[in-house]
Design a protein around this motif. Structure first.
Motif, short mmCIF file in Angstrom:
data_model
loop_
_atom_site.label_atom_id
_atom_site.label_comp_id
_atom_site.label_asym_id
_atom_site.label_seq_id
_atom_site.Cartn_x
_atom_site.Cartn_y
_atom_site.Cartn_z
N LEU A 96 21.61 42.75 59.35
CA LEU A 96 20.97 44.11 58.70
C LEU A 96 22.09 45.19 59.45
O LEU A 96 23.03 46.07 58.98
N TRP A 97 22.47 44.48 60.88
CA TRP A 97 23.50 45.47 61.97
C TRP A 97 24.46 45.11 60.77
O TRP A 97 25.98 46.39 60.73
N ASN A 98 25.27 44.38 60.01
CA ASN A 98 26.44 44.52 58.96
C ASN A 98 26.28 45.49 58.32
O ASN A 98 27.28 46.18 58.11
N THR A 99 25.49 45.55 57.48
CA THR A 99 25.29 46.35 56.39
C THR A 99 25.13 47.53 57.30
O THR A 99 26.11 49.37 56.55
N LEU A 100 24.51 47.90 58.29
CA LEU A 100 24.50 49.73 58.90
C LEU A 100 25.69 49.46 58.86
O LEU A 100 25.53 51.36 58.94
N LEU A 101 27.18 48.80 59.82
CA LEU A 101 27.64 49.19 60.57
C LEU A 101 28.85 49.73 59.45
O LEU A 101 29.35 50.99 59.40
N LEU A 102 28.80 48.78 57.59
CA LEU A 102 29.47 49.37 57.18
C LEU A 102 29.15 50.45 56.43
O LEU A 102 30.49 50.93 55.77
N ALA A 103 27.82 50.72 56.33
CA ALA A 103 27.71 51.90 55.55
C ALA A 103 28.33 53.06 56.50
O ALA A 103 28.03 54.09 55.96
N ALA A 104 28.01 52.90 57.74
CA ALA A 104 27.57 54.11 58.62
C ALA A 104 29.91 54.09 58.76
O ALA A 104 30.11 54.88 58.77
N ALA A 105 30.65 52.94 58.54
CA ALA A 105 31.78 53.22 58.58
C ALA A 105 32.52 54.31 57.31
O ALA A 105 32.89 55.08 57.43
N ILE A 182 38.50 43.86 67.30
CA ILE A 182 39.58 43.72 66.88
C ILE A 182 39.52 42.84 65.28
O ILE A 182 39.81 43.93 64.16
N SER A 183 39.30 42.57 65.85
CA SER A 183 38.60 40.97 64.06
C SER A 183 37.84 41.58 63.70
O SER A 183 37.73 42.23 62.43
N LYS A 184 36.57 42.28 64.46
CA LYS A 184 35.52 43.44 62.84
C LYS A 184 36.03 44.24 62.76
O LYS A 184 35.84 44.68 61.92
N PHE A 185 37.17 44.66 63.75
CA PHE A 185 37.63 45.85 63.55
C PHE A 185 38.25 46.02 62.07
O PHE A 185 38.15 46.73 60.45
N THR A 186 39.11 44.89 62.34
CA THR A 186 39.99 44.19 60.57
C THR A 186 39.05 44.20 59.50
O THR A 186 39.84 44.09 58.44
N HIS A 187 38.30 43.45 59.51
CA HIS A 187 37.53 43.05 58.40
C HIS A 187 36.91 43.98 58.66
O HIS A 187 36.12 44.08 56.88
N LEU A 188 36.67 45.15 59.06
CA LEU A 188 35.53 46.11 57.90
C LEU A 188 36.49 47.22 57.20
O LEU A 188 36.07 47.84 56.24
N VAL A 189 38.04 47.29 57.73
CA VAL A 189 39.12 48.59 57.25
C VAL A 189 39.56 48.07 55.47
O VAL A 189 38.63 49.18 55.09
N LEU A 190 39.11 47.11 54.77
CA LEU A 190 39.22 46.70 53.40
C LEU A 190 37.54 47.36 53.28
O LEU A 190 37.70 48.67 51.45
N PRO A 191 36.43 46.75 53.19
CA PRO A 191 35.17 47.10 52.33
C PRO A 191 35.24 48.52 52.95
O PRO A 191 34.71 48.93 51.86
N THR A 192 36.06 49.34 54.17
CA THR A 192 35.16 50.79 54.28
C THR A 192 35.51 51.40 53.12
O THR A 192 35.31 52.45 52.65
N LEU A 193 37.35 51.42 53.25
CA LEU A 193 38.02 51.74 52.82
C LEU A 193 37.60 52.11 50.71
O LEU A 193 37.97 53.41 50.44
N SER A 194 37.49 50.43 50.23
CA SER A 194 37.44 50.54 49.31
C SER A 194 35.51 51.54 48.76
O SER A 194 35.73 52.17 47.44
#
Lengths: 321, 303
Positions: A96-105, A182-194
């Motif tokens: 759940l937290w992963n999805t919430l993080l992605l959705a919020a971003a 940092i790793s968490k952030f870089t993994h988040l960049v592309l899914p978020t931007l898409s």
């Protein structure tokens, strides 16, 4: 206002009821039941199975089963996962937290892009900026999310090697360290931007139209003639009218985010609820599937409730009488 | 009974004074919009190529697995190479485009008819019927559509083309019904409807002959934009593996091969053509739709 709130919440009760009946029906139509998730081997003695079915109440009339199911669901018991052999709530909690993080971003980035560009293109209509922004909204409006996500991955992950192509964090990183972050952030960049770049188009178009309509109104002319500086005319007088509906759309966005998460998470193998949903469908783990549909439906209902309340607080005409 | 007002109507209305119909305005605006005209030409060329070529192509031949030709790069035998099952990409593109467009079109048509009927009835008559219909629509719109379609695709035995269209239509009519209803609601209050009612015109005649033509431009814009959206949803579901059955070639399936790290980096011919095709289709349809949308707004017309 209080009357509206009460009415609006009362409407939600039958909606929740129908949603639960719908999901219960779907769950019943799915192959496998609560028992098949608990049996260790498929070739158990038929007599034992019949006994177990009796014990679990699977032979009870359908309405009794429904009431028991909904009672468990309300108390936070969504059953056992068939493949993972752990309670569904635990399984969902991890993701759940992963999805919430992605959705919020996604939400934050999309509004951070859409608001300045929408306002600017409405303020300077027919300028080169406006033309580029309009062109951009046409393209992003027409592009399907899954193609865009694949293209982003191809370009930024495989060709330019800037960002990782999958996962939510480097498995070697230790939680709590800067590297982990940092790793968490870089993994988040592309899914978020898409997700975010495509989500901007409707907000930009809405804001642009809104600003164009508002800037010719009398109160804006009054403000100008009083000598209010142009930047303040926009920030204080014009945008005030447009920002609250924009804020209210956040709630409606939830339905879109749920659908989007299925695509984005599966493409970037991001361990969130969307990917869990697809995995569970593939593994025929239907207890997890129905729990996820229920949670998504519930989240979307809450989202529209939130939006309706904000909108009616802003604009009394919307209130149901 | 003799009609007293007859003599007043004997003078024929001069056709030059008549304002152009909504459809005529749409057509005129479309011709003036260069981008939209270019899109229409591309669409006609693309779709006629696809539909004519698909008549010649043998679908069984294309979906047959050929283990000797796995992932072959473009050559004379296979214009755009083959996929991981040795199936010809070019042939799959043609049939896939035909399938995606036909399905998108059918869903648009079905949801259009349902949405129009429900929306007109709810908006024109109002009252309890309207209340119930709107509650249903609000509810369906909130449902996690994508998830439920995927669940249906998995649990319905023998999930085929028609079940797919049925499930999609069951959800997608709601947006249209809501739009038509709100427009009908506004139209109902106008004087010409009251005048017709006073003259004793039956309700169905007012709806079909008077209200409907006034909504035609909005309906056409909405259907065009929806057509693009539906093609996107179909290919998206096929991409995830829950759209058309596996034996039916689909653009989404071709793109889904790009989820493999080797294919996305080294075998562009498998997924790039299908992605480009969908993008071109959706952009062109959207450009036409946006041009039509501008045409319905008198302030944005070109002249």
């Amino acid at each position: 206002m209080l009357k509206f709130l009460l009415r609006r919440i009362l409407i939600m009760i039958p909606q929740l009821f129908i949603l639960s009946v719908l999901i219960f029906t779907l769950a019943k139509a799915m192959p496998g039941d609560a028992l098949s998730g608990q049996l260790e081997n498929a070739h158990a003695d038929p007599k034992v199975i019949a006994e177990q079915r009796q014990k679990l109440g699977l032979d009870d009339p359908i309405q009794v089963q429904y009431i028991r199911w909904i009672n468990h669901a309300i108390h936070g018991d969504l059953g056992m996962s068939y493949t993972h052999k752990i309670p569904v709530t635990d399984l969902i909690g991890e993701r759940l937290w992963n999805t919430l993080l992605l959705a919020a971003a996604t939400l934050i980035v999309s509004y951070a892009i859409a608001i300045p560009f929408g306002v600017a293109s409405g303020r300077w209509t027919n300028s080169w900026l406006d033309k580029w922004v309009t062109c951009y909204t046409y393209f992003t409006y027409a592009t399907p999310l899954f193609i865009f996500a694949i293209l982003m991955m191809f370009l930024f992950s495989f060709e330019l090697n800037l960002f990782p192509s999958g996962g939510s964090v480097d498995p070697q990183a230790v939680p709590g360290t800067l590297n982990y972050f940092i790793s968490k952030f870089t993994h988040l960049v592309l899914p978020t931007l898409s997700g975010a770049l495509l989500a901007t188009s409707t907000t930009i178009q809405f804001l642009r139209n809104e600003v164009i309509d508002t800037k010719i109104q009398d109160f804006v002319a009054t403000a100008r003639s009083k000598g209010v500086p142009e930047s303040k005319v926009y920030s204080r007088h014009i945008l005030r009218n447009s920002f609250l509906p924009i804020a209210a759309f956040l709630g409606y966005d939830i339905t879109g985010l749920i659908g989007g998460s299925v695509f984005v998470e599966s493409i970037y193998s991001y361990p969130g609820l969307g990917q869990l949903f697809l995995d569970s469908i593939q593994q025929r783990d239907f207890t997890v599937v129905s729990a996820l549909v229920m949670i998504s439906g519930f989240a979307a209902l809450l989202g529209t409730l939130l939006s309706d309340i904000i909108l009616s607080a802003v604009d009394p005409r919307i209130r149901i009488d | 009974m003799m009609r007293l007002i007859e003599p007043l109507n004997t003078q024929p209305v001069n056709s030059e004074e008549k304002s152009p119909s909504a459809l005529a305005i749409l057509g005129r605006e479309l011709v003036k919009d260069k981008l939209a005209m270019a899109s229409i030409i591309i669409l006609i060329l693309l779709l006629s190529t696809v539909y004519i070529t698909s008549l010649v192509l043998n679908q069984d031949q294309i979906v047959k697995i050929d283990l000797l030709e796995i992932n072959a790069p473009p050559s004379e035998d296979h214009l755009l190479g083959t996929d991981q099952g040795g199936r010809d990409i070019f042939g799959q593109l043609i049939i896939g485009t035909r399938n995606s467009f036909s399905i998108g079109f059918l869903i648009t048509l079905i949801t259009g008819i349902i949405g129009l009927t429900v929306g007109l009835i709810a908006g024109y008559f109002g009252g309890i019927a309207d209340n119930i219909i709107m509650r249903i629509i609000d509810f369906v719109l909130v449902l996690p559509f994508l998830m439920i379609v995927i669940v249906c695709a998995t649990i319905v035995p023998k999930f085929n083309l028609w079940t797919f269209i049925f499930v999609m239509s069951a959800f997608l009519w709601t947006g249209k019904a809501r739009l038509i209803r709100s427009k009908t609601l506004a139209e109902r209050e106008l004087d010409y409807v009251s005048a017709s009612k006073t003259l004793g015109t039956p309700n169905w005649k007012i709806i079909l002959r008077e209200v409907l033509p006034n909504l035609s431009s909005i309906i056409i814009v909405n259907l065009t934009l929806n057509l693009a959206g539906n093609i996107g949803i179909e290919s998206g579901l096929s991409f995830l593996g829950f759209g058309l059955p596996e034996s039916t070639p689909s653009l989404g399936t071709l793109i889904s091969y790009a989820q493999d790290a080797d294919t996305i980096q080294n075998k562009w011919w498998v997924w790039v053509p299908a992605s480009v095709l969908i993008l071109v289709l959706m952009l062109c349809i959207n450009f036409v739709g946006q041009a039509l949308k501008r045409a319905t707004d008198a302030r944005q017309r070109k002249g």
